[in-house]
Design a protein around this motif. Structure first.
Motif, PDB file in Angstrom:
ATOM      1  N   PRO A 109       0.422  68.559  13.394  1.00 58.78           N
ATOM      2  CA  PRO A 109       1.028  68.242  13.881  1.00 58.78           C
ATOM      3  C   PRO A 109       2.041  67.294  12.774  1.00 58.78           C
ATOM      4  CG  PRO A 109      -0.774  66.885  15.232  1.00 58.78           C
ATOM      5  CD  PRO A 109      -1.624  68.178  14.256  1.00 58.78           C
ATOM      6  N   TRP A 110       3.260  67.353  12.961  1.00 56.67           N
ATOM      7  CA  TRP A 110       4.071  66.867  11.270  1.00 56.67           C
ATOM      8  C   TRP A 110       3.226  65.867  10.939  1.00 56.67           C
ATOM      9  CZ3 TRP A 110       6.224  61.911  11.279  1.00 56.67           C
ATOM     10  CH2 TRP A 110       7.057  61.292  11.840  1.00 56.67           C
ATOM     11  N   GLU A 111       2.632  64.263  12.485  1.00 51.34           N
ATOM     12  CA  GLU A 111       2.448  63.019  11.480  1.00 51.34           C
ATOM     13  C   GLU A 111       1.079  63.332  10.483  1.00 51.34           C
ATOM     14  OE1 GLU A 111       3.982  62.801  15.156  1.00 51.34           O
ATOM     15  OE2 GLU A 111       3.014  64.361  14.265  1.00 51.34           O
ATOM     16  N   VAL A 112       0.561  64.792  10.711  1.00 47.79           N
ATOM     17  CA  VAL A 112      -0.838  64.927  10.004  1.00 47.79           C
ATOM     18  C   VAL A 112      -0.059  65.537   9.125  1.00 47.79           C
ATOM     19  CG1 VAL A 112      -3.209  66.498  10.073  1.00 47.79           C
ATOM     20  CG2 VAL A 112      -2.775  64.885  11.906  1.00 47.79           C
ATOM     21  N   LEU A 113       0.493  65.868   9.148  1.00 48.12           N
ATOM     22  CA  LEU A 113       1.139  66.724   7.762  1.00 48.12           C
ATOM     23  C   LEU A 113       1.623  65.462   6.397  1.00 48.12           C
ATOM     24  CD1 LEU A 113       2.883  69.482   8.939  1.00 48.12           C
ATOM     25  CD2 LEU A 113       0.349  69.731   7.736  1.00 48.12           C
ATOM     26  N   ALA A 114       2.481  64.461   7.345  1.00 52.27           N
ATOM     27  CA  ALA A 114       2.332  63.329   6.742  1.00 52.27           C
ATOM     28  C   ALA A 114       1.106  62.694   6.228  1.00 52.27           C
ATOM     29  CB  ALA A 114       2.968  61.915   7.282  1.00 52.27           C
ATOM     30  N   ASN A 115       0.046  63.037   6.199  1.00 53.47           N
ATOM     31  CA  ASN A 115      -0.983  61.780   5.509  1.00 53.47           C
ATOM     32  C   ASN A 115      -2.405  62.790   6.419  1.00 53.47           C
ATOM     33  OD1 ASN A 115      -2.499  60.390   4.317  1.00 53.47           O
ATOM     34  ND2 ASN A 115      -2.444  58.526   6.643  1.00 53.47           N
ATOM     35  N   PRO A 116      -2.650  64.038   5.705  1.00 46.81           N
ATOM     36  CA  PRO A 116      -3.911  64.399   5.544  1.00 46.81           C
ATOM     37  C   PRO A 116      -4.887  63.740   5.550  1.00 46.81           C
ATOM     38  CG  PRO A 116      -2.810  65.379   4.626  1.00 46.81           C
ATOM     39  CD  PRO A 116      -1.640  64.076   4.337  1.00 46.81           C
ATOM     40  N   ALA A 117      -5.458  62.848   5.264  1.00 50.02           N
ATOM     41  CA  ALA A 117      -6.348  62.256   4.593  1.00 50.02           C
ATOM     42  C   ALA A 117      -6.661  61.136   5.754  1.00 50.02           C
ATOM     43  CB  ALA A 117      -6.714  61.602   3.042  1.00 50.02           C
ATOM     44  N   TYR A 118      -8.754  61.546   5.904  1.00 59.45           N
ATOM     45  CA  TYR A 118      -9.469  61.150   6.788  1.00 59.45           C
ATOM     46  C   TYR A 118     -10.499  60.764   5.698  1.00 59.45           C
ATOM     47  CZ  TYR A 118      -6.066  62.852  10.201  1.00 59.45           C
ATOM     48  OH  TYR A 118      -5.201  63.700  11.316  1.00 59.45           O
ATOM     49  N   ASP A 119     -11.441  59.407   6.781  1.00 57.90           N
ATOM     50  CA  ASP A 119     -13.024  59.153   5.752  1.00 57.90           C
ATOM     51  C   ASP A 119     -13.820  60.318   5.563  1.00 57.90           C
ATOM     52  OD1 ASP A 119     -11.583  55.820   6.563  1.00 57.90           O
ATOM     53  OD2 ASP A 119     -12.292  55.950   8.013  1.00 57.90           O
ATOM     54  N   ALA A 120     -13.881  61.535   6.276  1.00 58.82           N
ATOM     55  CA  ALA A 120     -14.919  62.315   6.691  1.00 58.82           C
ATOM     56  C   ALA A 120     -13.847  63.705   6.272  1.00 58.82           C
ATOM     57  CB  ALA A 120     -14.931  62.690   8.436  1.00 58.82           C
ATOM     58  N   VAL A 159      -6.841  68.970  25.482  1.00 58.84           N
ATOM     59  CA  VAL A 159      -8.327  67.964  25.318  1.00 58.84           C
ATOM     60  C   VAL A 159      -8.709  66.876  24.628  1.00 58.84           C
ATOM     61  CG1 VAL A 159     -11.575  68.312  25.340  1.00 58.84           C
ATOM     62  CG2 VAL A 159     -10.089  69.738  25.858  1.00 58.84           C
ATOM     63  N   LEU A 160      -7.693  66.951  23.463  1.00 58.09           N
ATOM     64  CA  LEU A 160      -8.068  66.085  22.478  1.00 58.09           C
ATOM     65  C   LEU A 160      -7.116  64.157  22.913  1.00 58.09           C
ATOM     66  CD1 LEU A 160     -10.021  67.390  19.878  1.00 58.09           C
ATOM     67  CD2 LEU A 160     -11.171  66.486  21.901  1.00 58.09           C
ATOM     68  N   SER A 161      -6.089  65.770  22.602  1.00 54.24           N
ATOM     69  CA  SER A 161      -4.556  64.653  22.602  1.00 54.24           C
ATOM     70  C   SER A 161      -4.555  64.064  23.092  1.00 54.24           C
ATOM     71  CB  SER A 161      -3.791  65.520  22.032  1.00 54.24           C
ATOM     72  OG  SER A 161      -3.393  65.955  23.566  1.00 54.24           O
ATOM     73  N   PRO A 162      -4.859  63.429  24.928  1.00 50.01           N
ATOM     74  CA  PRO A 162      -4.888  62.719  25.294  1.00 50.01           C
ATOM     75  C   PRO A 162      -5.836  61.430  24.679  1.00 50.01           C
ATOM     76  CG  PRO A 162      -5.184  64.620  26.744  1.00 50.01           C
ATOM     77  CD  PRO A 162      -5.139  65.128  25.192  1.00 50.01           C
ATOM     78  N   LYS A 163      -6.632  61.721  23.939  1.00 49.24           N
ATOM     79  CA  LYS A 163      -7.775  60.458  23.755  1.00 49.24           C
ATOM     80  C   LYS A 163      -7.570  60.122  22.783  1.00 49.24           C
ATOM     81  CE  LYS A 163     -12.674  59.888  22.581  1.00 49.24           C
ATOM     82  NZ  LYS A 163     -12.541  58.531  23.270  1.00 49.24           N
ATOM     83  N   PHE A 164      -6.636  61.323  21.567  1.00 47.39           N
ATOM     84  CA  PHE A 164      -6.939  60.484  20.365  1.00 47.39           C
ATOM     85  C   PHE A 164      -5.212  60.751  19.490  1.00 47.39           C
ATOM     86  CE2 PHE A 164     -10.826  62.937  19.791  1.00 47.39           C
ATOM     87  CZ  PHE A 164     -11.561  61.185  19.735  1.00 47.39           C
ATOM     88  N   GLY A 165      -4.477  60.916  20.663  1.00 50.81           N
ATOM     89  CA  GLY A 165      -2.167  60.917  20.521  1.00 50.81           C
ATOM     90  C   GLY A 165      -2.569  62.488  19.343  1.00 50.81           C
ATOM     91  N   ARG A 166      -0.979  62.000  19.305  1.00 48.95           N
ATOM     92  CA  ARG A 166      -1.369  62.693  17.302  1.00 48.95           C
ATOM     93  C   ARG A 166      -1.530  63.198  16.212  1.00 48.95           C
ATOM     94  NH1 ARG A 166       3.321  66.236  18.915  1.00 48.95           N
ATOM     95  NH2 ARG A 166       4.196  66.704  16.290  1.00 48.95           N
ATOM     96  N   GLU A 167      -2.301  61.617  15.816  1.00 52.16           N
ATOM     97  CA  GLU A 167      -3.349  61.308  14.405  1.00 52.16           C
ATOM     98  C   GLU A 167      -4.726  62.442  14.102  1.00 52.16           C
ATOM     99  OE1 GLU A 167      -1.715  60.468  12.425  1.00 52.16           O
ATOM    100  OE2 GLU A 167       0.029  59.267  12.801  1.00 52.16           O
ATOM    101  N   TYR A 168      -4.806  63.129  15.162  1.00 50.56           N
ATOM    102  CA  TYR A 168      -5.918  63.634  14.786  1.00 50.56           C
ATOM    103  C   TYR A 168      -6.175  65.102  14.234  1.00 50.56           C
ATOM    104  CZ  TYR A 168      -6.569  67.774  18.161  1.00 50.56           C
ATOM    105  OH  TYR A 168      -6.141  68.526  19.118  1.00 50.56           O
ATOM    106  N   ALA A 169      -6.925  65.349  13.790  1.00 50.45           N
ATOM    107  CA  ALA A 169      -6.732  66.516  12.645  1.00 50.45           C
ATOM    108  C   ALA A 169      -8.549  67.515  12.659  1.00 50.45           C
ATOM    109  CB  ALA A 169      -6.525  66.743  11.590  1.00 50.45           C
ATOM    110  N   LEU A 170      -8.497  68.577  12.571  1.00 47.20           N
ATOM    111  CA  LEU A 170      -9.496  69.454  12.862  1.00 47.20           C
ATOM    112  C   LEU A 170      -9.871  69.755  11.177  1.00 47.20           C
ATOM    113  CD1 LEU A 170      -9.601  72.308  15.257  1.00 47.20           C
ATOM    114  CD2 LEU A 170     -10.548  70.070  15.539  1.00 47.20           C
ATOM    115  N   ARG A 171     -10.810  69.216  10.958  1.00 47.26           N
ATOM    116  CA  ARG A 171     -11.848  69.596   8.968  1.00 47.26           C
ATOM    117  C   ARG A 171     -12.439  70.678   9.266  1.00 47.26           C
ATOM    118  NH1 ARG A 171     -11.573  68.528   3.643  1.00 47.26           N
ATOM    119  NH2 ARG A 171     -13.403  69.145   2.964  1.00 47.26           N
ATOM    120  N   VAL A 172     -12.672  72.193   8.735  1.00 53.78           N
ATOM    121  CA  VAL A 172     -13.618  73.226   8.714  1.00 53.78           C
ATOM    122  C   VAL A 172     -14.752  72.452   7.637  1.00 53.78           C
ATOM    123  CG1 VAL A 172     -14.616  75.604   8.045  1.00 53.78           C
ATOM    124  CG2 VAL A 172     -12.420  74.993   9.701  1.00 53.78           C
TER     125      VAL A 172
END
Length: 200
Positions: free
Chosen positions: A121-132, A183-196
């Motif tokens: 999502p563009w929201e993740v592209l705007a800020n791709p940094a997460y604690d993990a 599965v995940l967007s109803p719980k976390f909205g558009r701000e979740y992302a995957l990390r390999v």
């Protein structure tokens, strides 16, 4: 790098603005490069950004981001003209069962096409940094040098680029991402992302 963003909405505007702020030279290609929305985007992107027509932007960019609605792909690629030798980053999506990848490859045969950024999502592209760790961006292309260049552009944004290796592998990644989105967007909205996670 000189980057053209054909599209200045959520995807194109976010990526182009962040690349310009990060030091790349960016031209936004638009049907109306003098519109109030483009003016506002240029203000946010800073001195490394400018705007022009789609054809002007395509001529300007060493790499060209294709970030338009699916119904506009054929028109804007026709306006862009010959893209021989250019890196074309395809981040368009279709939701009607057709392949955005096949369509772009059919219409832009002379370009060095890399599929990238479309699984985020563009929201993740705007800020791709997460604690993990930072979000993973899946990409692939037939030209290794073009893939390397786009992976570097992804890393410049703080993303974790992963080359999936083939069109079939990307189709599988897209399908898995779509299933997880349901599965995940109803719980976390558009701000979740995957990390390999992988071992060195």
């Amino acid at each position: 790098m000189k980057i053209a963003s054909i599209g200045s909405g959520n995807m194109g505007g976010t990526l182009g603005r962040r690349w310009a702020v990060g030091g790349h030279r960016v031209m936004f290609g638009s049907r109306d490069p003098f519109s109030p929305a483009i003016h506002e985007l240029l203000q946010a992107a800073g001195p490394n950004a400018q705007a022009g027509t789609i054809k002007e932007a395509a001529a300007f960019g060493e790499a060209i981001l294709l970030a338009v609605r699916p119904e506009d792909v054929e028109r804007v690629l026709a306006e862009a003209g010959d893209l021989r030798g250019k890196i074309l980053i395809n981040c368009t999506n279709r939701y009607d069962g057709e392949s955005a990848d096949h369509e772009v490859r059919r219409l832009a045969r002379n370009a060095r096409i890399v599929r990238a950024f479309h699984t985020l999502p563009w929201e993740v592209l705007a800020n791709p940094a997460y604690d993990a760790g930072n979000a993973t961006a899946f990409l692939y292309g037939d030209d290794p040098a073009a893939v390397t260049a786009v992976a570097r552009l992804a890393a410049d944004l703080g993303l974790d680029p992963v080359d999936v290796g083939s069109a079939d592998a990307m189709a599988q990644a897209e399908a898995a991402n779509g299933a997880l989105w349901g599965v995940l967007s109803p719980k976390f909205g558009r701000e979740y992302a995957l990390r390999v996670l992988r071992r060195s």
